[in-house]
Write an enzyme that holds these catalytic residues in place. Sequence first.
Site, short mmCIF file in Angstrom:
data_model
loop_
_atom_site.label_atom_id
_atom_site.label_comp_id
_atom_site.label_asym_id
_atom_site.label_seq_id
_atom_site.Cartn_x
_atom_site.Cartn_y
_atom_site.Cartn_z
N TYR A 18 31.26 16.98 85.74
CA TYR A 18 30.78 16.67 84.40
C TYR A 18 31.10 15.22 84.06
O TYR A 18 30.24 14.48 83.58
CB TYR A 18 31.41 17.63 83.38
CG TYR A 18 30.86 17.49 81.99
CD1 TYR A 18 29.72 18.19 81.60
CD2 TYR A 18 31.46 16.65 81.06
CE1 TYR A 18 29.20 18.06 80.32
CE2 TYR A 18 30.96 16.52 79.79
CZ TYR A 18 29.82 17.23 79.42
OH TYR A 18 29.31 17.09 78.15
N HIS A 22 28.41 12.00 83.53
CA HIS A 22 28.38 11.23 82.29
C HIS A 22 28.79 9.78 82.51
O HIS A 22 28.32 8.89 81.79
CB HIS A 22 29.24 11.90 81.22
CG HIS A 22 28.53 13.04 80.57
ND1 HIS A 22 28.41 14.27 81.17
CD2 HIS A 22 27.87 13.11 79.39
CE1 HIS A 22 27.70 15.05 80.37
NE2 HIS A 22 27.36 14.39 79.28
N TYR A 41 29.17 8.52 70.05
CA TYR A 41 29.05 9.87 70.58
C TYR A 41 30.21 10.05 71.56
O TYR A 41 30.30 9.32 72.54
CB TYR A 41 27.71 10.02 71.28
CG TYR A 41 27.33 11.41 71.75
CD1 TYR A 41 28.10 12.53 71.50
CD2 TYR A 41 26.16 11.60 72.47
CE1 TYR A 41 27.72 13.80 71.92
CE2 TYR A 41 25.76 12.85 72.90
CZ TYR A 41 26.54 13.95 72.64
OH TYR A 41 26.17 15.18 73.06
N TRP A 76 17.56 15.68 81.53
CA TRP A 76 19.03 15.69 81.50
C TRP A 76 19.55 17.13 81.40
O TRP A 76 20.47 17.50 82.10
CB TRP A 76 19.55 14.84 80.34
CG TRP A 76 21.04 14.78 80.28
CD1 TRP A 76 21.86 15.49 79.46
CD2 TRP A 76 21.90 13.99 81.10
NE1 TRP A 76 23.17 15.19 79.70
CE2 TRP A 76 23.23 14.26 80.71
CE3 TRP A 76 21.69 13.06 82.11
CZ2 TRP A 76 24.33 13.65 81.30
CZ3 TRP A 76 22.78 12.45 82.70
CH2 TRP A 76 24.09 12.75 82.30
N TRP A 77 18.95 17.91 80.54
CA TRP A 77 19.37 19.30 80.41
C TRP A 77 19.18 20.05 81.72
O TRP A 77 20.03 20.84 82.12
CB TRP A 77 18.60 20.00 79.31
CG TRP A 77 18.94 19.56 77.92
CD1 TRP A 77 20.04 18.86 77.51
CD2 TRP A 77 18.17 19.77 76.75
NE1 TRP A 77 20.00 18.64 76.17
CE2 TRP A 77 18.86 19.20 75.67
CE3 TRP A 77 16.95 20.41 76.51
CZ2 TRP A 77 18.38 19.24 74.37
CZ3 TRP A 77 16.48 20.45 75.22
CH2 TRP A 77 17.18 19.87 74.16
#
Length: 106
Positions: A18, A22, A41, A76-77
């Site tokens: 993860y 990112h 964010y 992206w999802w």
Amino acid sequence: MQRIAFTMKLHAGFEEEYRRRHDAIWPELQTLLHTTGIREYSIFLDEETGTLFAVLQIADPSALDQLPKQPVMQRWWDYMKDIMDSNPDHSPVTKSLKEVFYLPCK
């Protein structure tokens, strides 16, 4: 600016993956988030539970409604669906959080 907070769930054992994904966020996704009006964010991880806590700042929260329609967001999802809880459309399962306390620094 308004703050929006929500949780997501990371599958066990995918913490480093993860982070790696990112760390290499796609420039076109970063541009989309910026042009949508997101100014900050952050995503935090509770390593014991795999819960991801996200918080962002945006002037107009209704602008977030347009993100699911964007092809880069959908890609992206799809890219992330194998390492976190996802809906049938591959968007992450999220739980909105209600702000109950805020102490601005002066």
